[in-house]
Design a protein around this motif. Structure first.
Motif, PDB file in Angstrom:
ATOM      1  N   THR A  89       0.956  -1.079  -0.045  1.00  0.00           N
ATOM      2  CA  THR A  89       0.009  -0.264   0.064  1.00  0.00           C
ATOM      3  C   THR A  89       0.971   1.104   0.000  1.00  0.00           C
ATOM      4  N   SER A  90       0.521   2.447  -0.591  1.00  0.00           N
ATOM      5  CA  SER A  90       1.006   3.544  -0.353  1.00  0.00           C
ATOM      6  C   SER A  90      -0.088   4.608   0.146  1.00  0.00           C
ATOM      7  N   TRP A  91       0.450   5.714   0.727  1.00  0.00           N
ATOM      8  CA  TRP A  91      -0.589   6.625   1.164  1.00  0.00           C
ATOM      9  C   TRP A  91       0.496   7.964   1.338  1.00  0.00           C
ATOM     10  N   GLU A  92      -0.216   9.189   1.743  1.00  0.00           N
ATOM     11  CA  GLU A  92       0.328  10.388   1.965  1.00  0.00           C
ATOM     12  C   GLU A  92       0.054  10.660   3.382  1.00  0.00           C
ATOM     13  N   ARG A  99       4.267   7.591   1.881  1.00  0.00           N
ATOM     14  CA  ARG A  99       4.704   6.314   2.636  1.00  0.00           C
ATOM     15  C   ARG A  99       4.121   4.905   2.033  1.00  0.00           C
ATOM     16  N   TYR A 100       4.768   4.144   2.275  1.00  0.00           N
ATOM     17  CA  TYR A 100       4.574   2.654   1.748  1.00  0.00           C
ATOM     18  C   TYR A 100       4.398   1.678   2.938  1.00  0.00           C
ATOM     19  N   GLY A 101       3.766   0.521   2.518  1.00  0.00           N
ATOM     20  CA  GLY A 101       3.543  -0.463   3.699  1.00  0.00           C
ATOM     21  C   GLY A 101       3.630  -1.724   2.943  1.00  0.00           C
TER      22      GLY A 101
END
Length: 129
Positions: A89-92, A99-101
């Motif tokens: 996943t990626s998000w701000e 950010r990455y997970g």
């Protein structure tokens, strides 16, 4: 193409479970796996004479019935096998930083050692079908 993950390891902390607004149970566990540590391409002994190990912690997410059973029967230190798929996943974040997970979405969890109450009696082999 295949996205298949199989982990055999110990649960690093007790499961954390929550229910979404839509009624879906989501349970998270952290599974730790070990492998021989290497220096200069070779395994080596630690100060006690044992083969040194590197540990890796894997975030595992279980949904619905699987999540409920994992929350009910699993505890820290328990040996489990997890089968599932890897999910990125990626998000701000709030500061606008990308950010990455990475996590494992579990399809099946098998209990290889005793969990809550010192017994897995009545604990089913569970999978997400």
């Amino acid at each position: 193409m295949t996205n298949l993950v199989i982990l055999v390891g110990r649960i690093a902390r007790d499961p954390e479970s929550r229910t979404t607004q839509g009624g879906t149970t989501v349970t998270s566990i952290s599974v730790v796996t070990d492998r021989p540590a290497r220096k200069d391409g070779k395994t080596y002994k630690d100060e006690n004479g044992y083969t040194a190990k590197d540990s890796e912690f894997h975030r595992v997410t279980c949904f619905n019935g699987l999540g409920q059973n994992v929350a009910k029967y699993c505890t820290k230190g328990q040996l489990v096998t997890v089968e599932g798929r890897i999910h990125y996943t990626s998000w701000e974040d709030k500061d606008g930083v990308k950010r990455y997970g990475c996590e494992i979405i579990a399809d099946k969890v098998d209990f290889l050692s005793k969990g809550r109450s010192g017994s897995n009696e009545g604990a089913p082999e569970i999978d997400e079908d």
